[in-house]
Enzyme design. Structure first.
Site, PDB file in Angstrom:
ATOM      1  N   SER A   6       0.821  -1.211   0.000  1.00  0.00           N
ATOM      2  CA  SER A   6       0.000   0.000   0.000  1.00  0.00           C
ATOM      3  C   SER A   6       0.851   1.256   0.000  1.00  0.00           C
ATOM      4  O   SER A   6       0.326   2.344  -0.152  1.00  0.00           O
ATOM      5  CB  SER A   6      -0.941  -0.006   1.198  1.00  0.00           C
ATOM      6  N   HIS A  27      -2.280  -2.481  -6.452  1.00  0.00           N
ATOM      7  CA  HIS A  27      -2.795  -2.116  -5.131  1.00  0.00           C
ATOM      8  C   HIS A  27      -4.321  -2.168  -5.114  1.00  0.00           C
ATOM      9  O   HIS A  27      -4.992  -1.286  -5.640  1.00  0.00           O
ATOM     10  CB  HIS A  27      -2.270  -0.713  -4.754  1.00  0.00           C
ATOM     11  N   GLU A  44      -5.064   0.341  -8.095  1.00  0.00           N
ATOM     12  CA  GLU A  44      -4.036   1.329  -8.430  1.00  0.00           C
ATOM     13  C   GLU A  44      -2.852   0.522  -8.981  1.00  0.00           C
ATOM     14  O   GLU A  44      -2.324  -0.357  -8.294  1.00  0.00           O
ATOM     15  CB  GLU A  44      -3.640   2.014  -7.110  1.00  0.00           C
ATOM     16  N   ASN A  62      -2.936   6.382  -0.809  1.00  0.00           N
ATOM     17  CA  ASN A  62      -2.573   6.589   0.593  1.00  0.00           C
ATOM     18  C   ASN A  62      -1.869   7.912   0.854  1.00  0.00           C
ATOM     19  O   ASN A  62      -1.816   8.371   1.984  1.00  0.00           O
ATOM     20  CB  ASN A  62      -1.740   5.412   1.102  1.00  0.00           C
TER      21      ASN A  62
HETATM   22  N1  CAA Z   1     -16.007  -8.448   2.266  1.00  0.00           N
HETATM   23  C1  CAA Z   1     -16.864  -8.701   1.270  1.00  0.00           C
HETATM   24  N2  CAA Z   1     -17.988  -7.997   1.073  1.00  0.00           N
HETATM   25  C2  CAA Z   1     -18.255  -7.005   1.941  1.00  0.00           C
HETATM   26  C3  CAA Z   1     -17.408  -6.681   3.004  1.00  0.00           C
HETATM   27  C4  CAA Z   1     -16.236  -7.461   3.154  1.00  0.00           C
HETATM   28  N3  CAA Z   1     -15.351  -7.233   4.134  1.00  0.00           N
HETATM   29  N4  CAA Z   1     -17.930  -5.643   3.687  1.00  0.00           N
HETATM   30  C5  CAA Z   1     -19.083  -5.307   3.066  1.00  0.00           C
HETATM   31  N5  CAA Z   1     -19.277  -6.129   2.012  1.00  0.00           N
HETATM   32  C6  CAA Z   1     -20.392  -6.112   1.070  1.00  0.00           C
HETATM   33  C7  CAA Z   1     -21.664  -6.455   1.786  1.00  0.00           C
HETATM   34  O1  CAA Z   1     -21.825  -7.858   1.837  1.00  0.00           O
HETATM   35  C8  CAA Z   1     -22.692  -5.784   0.923  1.00  0.00           C
HETATM   36  O2  CAA Z   1     -22.948  -6.573  -0.209  1.00  0.00           O
HETATM   37  P1  CAA Z   1     -24.426  -6.864  -0.723  1.00  0.00           P
HETATM   38  O3  CAA Z   1     -24.660  -5.821  -1.725  1.00  0.00           O
HETATM   39  O4  CAA Z   1     -24.271  -8.230  -1.265  1.00  0.00           O
HETATM   40  O5  CAA Z   1     -25.331  -6.771   0.437  1.00  0.00           O
HETATM   41  C9  CAA Z   1     -21.990  -4.524   0.406  1.00  0.00           C
HETATM   42  O6  CAA Z   1     -20.583  -4.761   0.613  1.00  0.00           O
HETATM   43  C10 CAA Z   1     -22.392  -3.299   1.186  1.00  0.00           C
HETATM   44  O7  CAA Z   1     -22.197  -3.576   2.547  1.00  0.00           O
HETATM   45  P2  CAA Z   1     -23.116  -3.010   3.712  1.00  0.00           P
HETATM   46  O8  CAA Z   1     -24.482  -2.721   3.169  1.00  0.00           O
HETATM   47  O9  CAA Z   1     -23.008  -3.929   4.880  1.00  0.00           O
HETATM   48  O10 CAA Z   1     -22.406  -1.712   4.228  1.00  0.00           O
HETATM   49  P3  CAA Z   1     -22.002  -0.389   3.471  1.00  0.00           P
HETATM   50  O11 CAA Z   1     -23.052   0.056   2.518  1.00  0.00           O
HETATM   51  O12 CAA Z   1     -21.547   0.541   4.541  1.00  0.00           O
HETATM   52  O13 CAA Z   1     -20.736  -0.778   2.596  1.00  0.00           O
HETATM   53  C11 CAA Z   1     -18.380  -0.677   2.509  1.00  0.00           C
HETATM   54  C12 CAA Z   1     -19.580  -1.295   3.197  1.00  0.00           C
HETATM   55  C13 CAA Z   1     -18.358  -1.059   1.038  1.00  0.00           C
HETATM   56  C14 CAA Z   1     -17.154  -1.245   3.201  1.00  0.00           C
HETATM   57  C15 CAA Z   1     -18.475   0.891   2.643  1.00  0.00           C
HETATM   58  O14 CAA Z   1     -18.650   1.232   3.990  1.00  0.00           O
HETATM   59  C16 CAA Z   1     -17.267   1.601   2.110  1.00  0.00           C
HETATM   60  O15 CAA Z   1     -17.143   1.848   0.925  1.00  0.00           O
HETATM   61  N6  CAA Z   1     -16.353   1.989   3.015  1.00  0.00           N
HETATM   62  C17 CAA Z   1     -15.106   2.652   2.659  1.00  0.00           C
HETATM   63  C18 CAA Z   1     -14.124   1.606   2.216  1.00  0.00           C
HETATM   64  C19 CAA Z   1     -12.809   2.213   1.842  1.00  0.00           C
HETATM   65  O16 CAA Z   1     -12.575   3.414   1.866  1.00  0.00           O
HETATM   66  N7  CAA Z   1     -11.864   1.332   1.476  1.00  0.00           N
HETATM   67  C20 CAA Z   1     -10.533   1.740   1.149  1.00  0.00           C
HETATM   68  C21 CAA Z   1      -9.691   1.513   2.371  1.00  0.00           C
HETATM   69  S1  CAA Z   1      -8.060   2.048   2.088  1.00  0.00           S
HETATM   70  C22 CAA Z   1      -7.329   0.757   1.348  1.00  0.00           C
HETATM   71  O17 CAA Z   1      -7.842  -0.321   1.224  1.00  0.00           O
HETATM   72  C23 CAA Z   1      -5.983   1.038   0.866  1.00  0.00           C
HETATM   73  C24 CAA Z   1      -4.899   0.930   1.809  1.00  0.00           C
HETATM   74  O18 CAA Z   1      -3.798   0.704   1.342  1.00  0.00           O
HETATM   75  C25 CAA Z   1      -5.010   1.179   3.257  1.00  0.00           C
END
Ligand code: CAA
Length: 283
Positions: free
Chosen positions: A119, A140, A152, A190
């Site tokens: 990352s 990424h 990415e 990031n």
């Molecule tokens: N694994 C698989 N599927 C998942 C999941 C997981 N861990 N978490 C949620 N889902 C799925 C759910 O099953 C749901 O699917 P369905 O359509 O089948 O129901 C869908 O995602 C939506 O989930 P929820 O309705 O429970 O909740 P939500 O609408 O809040 O969505 C989320 C969850 C997609 C995580 C949303 O909160 C989100 O987009 N959050 C931000 C995530 C983000 O910013 N990620 C980047 C992190 S930084 C990174 O990864 C880079 C790094 O290097 C640090």
């Protein structure tokens, strides 16, 4: 370059998700981790995610079983002999990554592309541990991998155009959107996300507002799906700290100084959701 077999190193949150989306796209996947327990945990999460797709009517039970059938567990790197692409998603530690890549370089056939899901660590430095820097690239993925659309793609200094194009094509086959970036600390994602999270932590540290209030401001005011502190807990506070340190060291600029409160939480073992406590309590 044609890719049929992929090895994913690391069966954790990221590696498991990457293995899942590769198997769903029809690739044969060798899923590697240090021991059988880690592999079993990774596979349990993949199975649960696929079962949910079946329940939601997006996948048949037959497709689920075929997808799982394309994943082979392995605790040795020897399977790299059989693959066209390796995607490494082990821990974020330069020493460990360079050791893994030096070994892969010995084992994998000459045509095999060696990608890393790091990352924030420099792709060019990881590539220098091998004799094939032109076949090294950053891939990424975002967490949770099965849901998030972005990959990415980071070009190291020596990455060949042909390798970039192959990875771009595979990313599209995984039903994701590739975005090309160059190799600088934190890449794009990031470099922008982590200082925002760090600033949210300073806002708690300085007593400006509670974690709940800060997250509410960013969710309702900026339409972010999660507030920055919830997101930090979800990513892991140790990972957030590590990325801030990589930015601070890589740019030599104290504007990336990790908040002392972040350091304190990590020292206390409050790593976010995975440890049961971070800015919020998960027990
Ligand atoms: N694994 C698989 N599927 C998942 C999941 C997981 N861990 N978490 C949620 N889902 C799925 C759910 O099953 C749901 O699917 P369905 O359509 O089948 O129901 C869908 O995602 C939506 O989930 P929820 O309705 O429970 O909740 P939500 O609408 O809040 O969505 C989320 C969850 C997609 C995580 C949303 O909160 C989100 O987009 N959050 C931000 C995530 C983000 O910013 N990620 C980047 C992190 S930084 C990174 O990864 C880079 C790094 O290097 C640090």
């Amino acid at each position: 370059m044609s890719v049929t077999n992929i090895m994913v190193i690391g069966a954790g949150q990221m590696g498991g998700g990457i293995a899942q989306v590769c198997a769903m796209a029809g690739y044969n996947v060798f899923l590697n981790d240090l021991n059988d327990d880690a592999l079993a945990r990774g596979l349990a999460v993949i199975t649960k995610n696929l079962s949910r797709q079946v329940e939601k009517g997006r996948m048949t039970e037959e497709d689920k079983l075929a997808t799982l059938g394309r994943i082979t567990n392995t605790t040795t790197l020897e399977s790299a002999k059989e693959v066209d692409l390796v995607i490494e998603a082990a821990v974020e530690n330069m020493d460990i990554k360079t050791k893994i890549f030096a070994q892969l370089d010995e084992i994998a056939p000459a045509h095999t592309i060696l990608a890393t899901n790091t990352s924030s660590l420099p792709i060019t430095e990881i590539a220098a541990a091998t004799n094939r820097p032109e076949k090294e690239i950053g891939m990424h993925f975002m967490n949770p991998v099965p849901v998030m659309k972005l990959v990415e793609i980071i070009r190291g200094l020596a990455t060949a155009d042909e390798v970039y194009e192959t990875i771009e094509d595979i990313t599209k086959k995984l039903n994701k959107v590739p975005v090309e970036v160059n190799d600088f600390p934190g890449f794009v994602s990031n470099r922008i996300l982590m200082p925002m999270i760090n600033e949210a932590i300073y806002t708690v540290y300085e007593g400006v507002a509670t974690p709940e209030a800060i997250d509410e401001v960013m969710k309702l005011g900026m339409n972010h799906p999660m507030g920055p502190l919830t997101l930090a807990d979800f990513i892991g506070l140790d990972t957030c700290l590590y990325i801030m340190e990589t930015l601070q060291e890589g740019f030599g600029d104290d504007k990336y100084r990790p908040c002392p409160l972040l350091r304190k939480y990590v020292k206390a073992g409050w790593l976010g959701k995975k440890s049961g406590r971070g800015f919020y309590n998960y027990n």
